[in-house]
Design a protein around this motif. Structure first.
Motif, mmCIF file in Angstrom:
data_model
loop_
_atom_site.group_PDB
_atom_site.id
_atom_site.type_symbol
_atom_site.label_atom_id
_atom_site.label_comp_id
_atom_site.label_asym_id
_atom_site.label_seq_id
_atom_site.Cartn_x
_atom_site.Cartn_y
_atom_site.Cartn_z
ATOM 1 N N CYS A 103 -12.870 -55.448 12.293
ATOM 2 C CA CYS A 103 -13.807 -55.057 13.353
ATOM 3 C C CYS A 103 -13.537 -55.788 14.664
ATOM 4 C CB CYS A 103 -15.247 -55.334 12.926
ATOM 5 S SG CYS A 103 -15.637 -57.090 12.932
ATOM 6 N N CYS A 163 -19.867 -57.203 6.815
ATOM 7 C CA CYS A 163 -20.028 -55.774 6.522
ATOM 8 C C CYS A 163 -18.711 -55.044 6.268
ATOM 9 C CB CYS A 163 -20.854 -55.079 7.594
ATOM 10 S SG CYS A 163 -19.923 -54.559 9.025
ATOM 11 N N TYR A 164 -17.573 -55.623 6.652
ATOM 12 C CA TYR A 164 -16.288 -54.959 6.360
ATOM 13 C C TYR A 164 -15.712 -55.425 5.030
ATOM 14 C CZ TYR A 164 -15.595 -52.403 10.735
ATOM 15 O OH TYR A 164 -15.699 -51.501 11.766
ATOM 16 N N THR A 190 -14.242 -62.613 5.517
ATOM 17 C CA THR A 190 -14.332 -61.194 5.892
ATOM 18 C C THR A 190 -13.048 -60.739 6.572
ATOM 19 O OG1 THR A 190 -16.726 -61.412 6.152
ATOM 20 C CG2 THR A 190 -15.699 -59.537 7.252
ATOM 21 N N CYS A 248 -19.621 -59.108 15.873
ATOM 22 C CA CYS A 248 -20.894 -59.827 15.897
ATOM 23 C C CYS A 248 -20.782 -61.229 16.488
ATOM 24 C CB CYS A 248 -21.534 -59.813 14.514
ATOM 25 S SG CYS A 248 -21.844 -58.124 13.942
ATOM 26 N N PRO A 249 -19.863 -62.076 16.002
ATOM 27 C CA PRO A 249 -19.742 -63.391 16.646
ATOM 28 C C PRO A 249 -19.488 -63.250 18.144
ATOM 29 C CG PRO A 249 -18.369 -63.298 14.676
ATOM 30 C CD PRO A 249 -18.915 -61.921 14.886
HETATM 31 S S1 SF4 Z 1 -20.983 -58.077 10.276
HETATM 32 FE FE1 SF4 Z 1 -19.457 -56.439 10.235
HETATM 33 S S2 SF4 Z 1 -19.202 -55.791 12.379
HETATM 34 FE FE2 SF4 Z 1 -20.240 -57.785 12.394
HETATM 35 S S3 SF4 Z 1 -18.590 -59.255 12.624
HETATM 36 FE FE3 SF4 Z 1 -18.976 -59.056 10.422
HETATM 37 S S4 SF4 Z 1 -17.550 -57.508 9.723
HETATM 38 FE FE4 SF4 Z 1 -17.625 -57.347 11.959
#
Ligand code: SF4
Ligand code: SF4
Ligand code: SF4
Ligand code: FES
Lengths: 308, 139
Positions: A229, A243-244, A225, A233-234
């Motif tokens: 961001c 999600c990115y 990923t 989340c981590p």
């Molecule tokens: S899910 Fe989205 S917001 Fe969460 S760490 Fe991954 S890329 Fe970033």
């Protein structure tokens, strides 16, 4: 003011969450409004599809789910100098893209007939004066030329504001080329991303504070990923779900991540571990590895039986 | 001809590609439906390669590497083996029959096994019929 830059925004096959992220600009909005005006934006003003003005920049949320989305995307492309695919739905198809595991018939039957909250005794499926679903969700770049992508579900407001301001001031925008692990504060074990088992978050409970989540058995999509961001989340003990979307070098985010997990799974016992073990611990592969990117994947939809 | 199924076969340089050579020099007969792509090691096979082959219209995909213990790079084939088990499940979730994918170990001396693998796979794929995936994606 006559020479203010004209910005438009539009939502297509998305959830409007990306527009809420625009609404969340806070003070940056003042800076932006000094340089530009929102001339067309269904979330801010009364908009008519037959009165779309010429735009300098058009920010488009959502992918192409139905024929109306496609028509509007094409129209906005004609009217705009620069088109930004905004948010993961626009860039990669996003969560609605999981609908590509089903046929249009299955989807409409589920929505209009099977859904418990929809009284529809006659079993009618509306087909007049509603946009028709295309055979699958496509990302915006699969339908029109886009000049810039800003992924995220939704993209962070500060990231968008900064990008838009840079653009308005005539600068160029470059997305990071690094993956999430590069910016994630969690400690990577020396053996790399080796997992000894795959667990779900509810089985792990609260993960250890400083150690990489993969090393704790959680499927974290950080390695595949993009680092836009800042590892949100981590940072709060939740595995990244991607999600990115991926970094630019990756063609198919899900496949890349599957490769990484399988290669390093119990890599210390490389030659003795049952090759079936890791496969047996993962289920719902598409839902796990392609939740945000299926329409942009190499195989972007479920194949329907054909052949013989 | 509708019957002419196409199979993409990835062979590692050190064993399976040698197996193809051995089959060739011994003039073994096998159906011409395969296109061999040489990679240095089966461990190099990324799931993206397999998916791309299907996307571009392959009706079947074979991945072949050295026997366990013989990998030129020590353990590439062990990693590939773990990966393949997940890819079978993945393509099935994507509606592609798992029989369209096959992996096995073929050494440089096993020309016969190479030819048999191709024959077996071509028969299996002919039975399944051509993959409609490419057409469906381009529709
Ligand atoms: S899910 Fe989205 S917001 Fe969460 S760490 Fe991954 S890329 Fe970033
Ligand atoms: S990217 Fe996420 S927030 Fe934006 S429209 Fe799609 S689902 Fe909603
Ligand atoms: S927790 Fe996730 S993002 Fe952080 S280093 Fe581990 S795999 Fe990468
Ligand atoms: S070199 Fe043949 S499998 Fe690694």
């Amino acid at each position: 003011m006559a020479d203010k830059i004209k910005i438009g925004t539009m939502w297509l096959g998305g959830c409007s969450g990306c527009h809420l992220a625009i609404a969340d600009f806070h003070e940056s909005l003042i800076d932006i409004l000094e340089l530009a005006d929102f001339e067309f934006s269904p979330v801010l003003c009364d908009t008519k599809y037959d009165e779309i003005p010429e735009l300098d920049v058009c920010i488009i949320e959502g992918g192409i789910r139905n024929d109306e989305n496609r028509e509007l995307a094409e129209l906005l492309r004609e009217k705009s100098n620069l088109v930004i695919a905004f948010g993961t739905c626009a860039v990669y198809g996003g969560i609605p893209g999981l609908g590509n595991l089903h046929t249009v018939d299955e989807l409409t039957t589920e929505a209009y007939i099977n859904s418990v909250s929809t009284p529809n005794d006659e079993g009618l499926i509306p087909n007049e004066e509603v946009p028709h679903l295309e055979n699958r969700v496509r990302s915006l770049p699969q339908a029109i030329d886009v000049d810039l992508i800003i992924p995220g579900c939704p993209p962070r407001s500060d990231v968008i504001a900064e990008a838009v301001l840079t653009l308005l001031k005539g600068g160029t925008i470059e997305l990071p080329t690094t993956n999430l692990c590069e910016v994630c504060p969690r400690e990577k074990p020396p053996e790399g991303l080796a997992m000894d088992f795959v667990k779900r978050q509810m089985e792990v409970g609260k993960p250890e504070d400083d150690l990489c989540l993969i090393a704790q058995g959680l499927v974290c999509l950080g390695p595949a990923t993009v680092s836009l961001c800042g590892a949100e989340c981590p940072g709060i003990a939740i595995p990244c779900r991607g999600c990115y979307g991926p970094t630019a070098k990756i063609v198919d985010a899900g496949a890349k991540m599957i490769s990484a997990i399988a290669s390093d799974y119990r890599v210390g016992d490389d030659k003795t571990v049952d090759p079936e073990e890791v496969a047996g611990q993962l289920d719902d592969l598409v839902g796990t590895f392609y939740s945000y990117t299926l329409p942009a994947a190499l195989v972007p939809m479920k194949m329907q039986k054909g052949g013989k | 001809m509708a019957e002419e199924v196409k199979i993409v076969m990835f062979c590692c340089n050190w064993c399976s590609y040698g197996g193809a050579d051995t089959a060739g020099t011994a003039r073994m007969q096998y159906p011409p439906n395969i296109r061999v792509i040489r990679v240095m090691c089966s461990g190099r096979i990324d799931p993206q390669f397999v998916l791309k082959a299907f996307r571009e219209g392959a009706d079947g995909v074979i991945v072949a590497g050295c026997h366990m213990g013989d990998c030129h790079y020590d353990a590439g084939n062990y990693k590939l083996d773990r990966r393949m088990r997940i890819i079978y499940n993945l393509i099935e979730e994507l509606g592609i029959e798992r029989e369209r994918l096959y992996h096995d170990w073929i050494s440089a001396s096993e020309g016969e096994k190479f030819a048999n693998t191709v024959r077996m796979m071509v028969a299996k794929i002919k039975d399944l019929g051509p993959s409609p995936l490419k057409e469906q994606i381009e529709a």
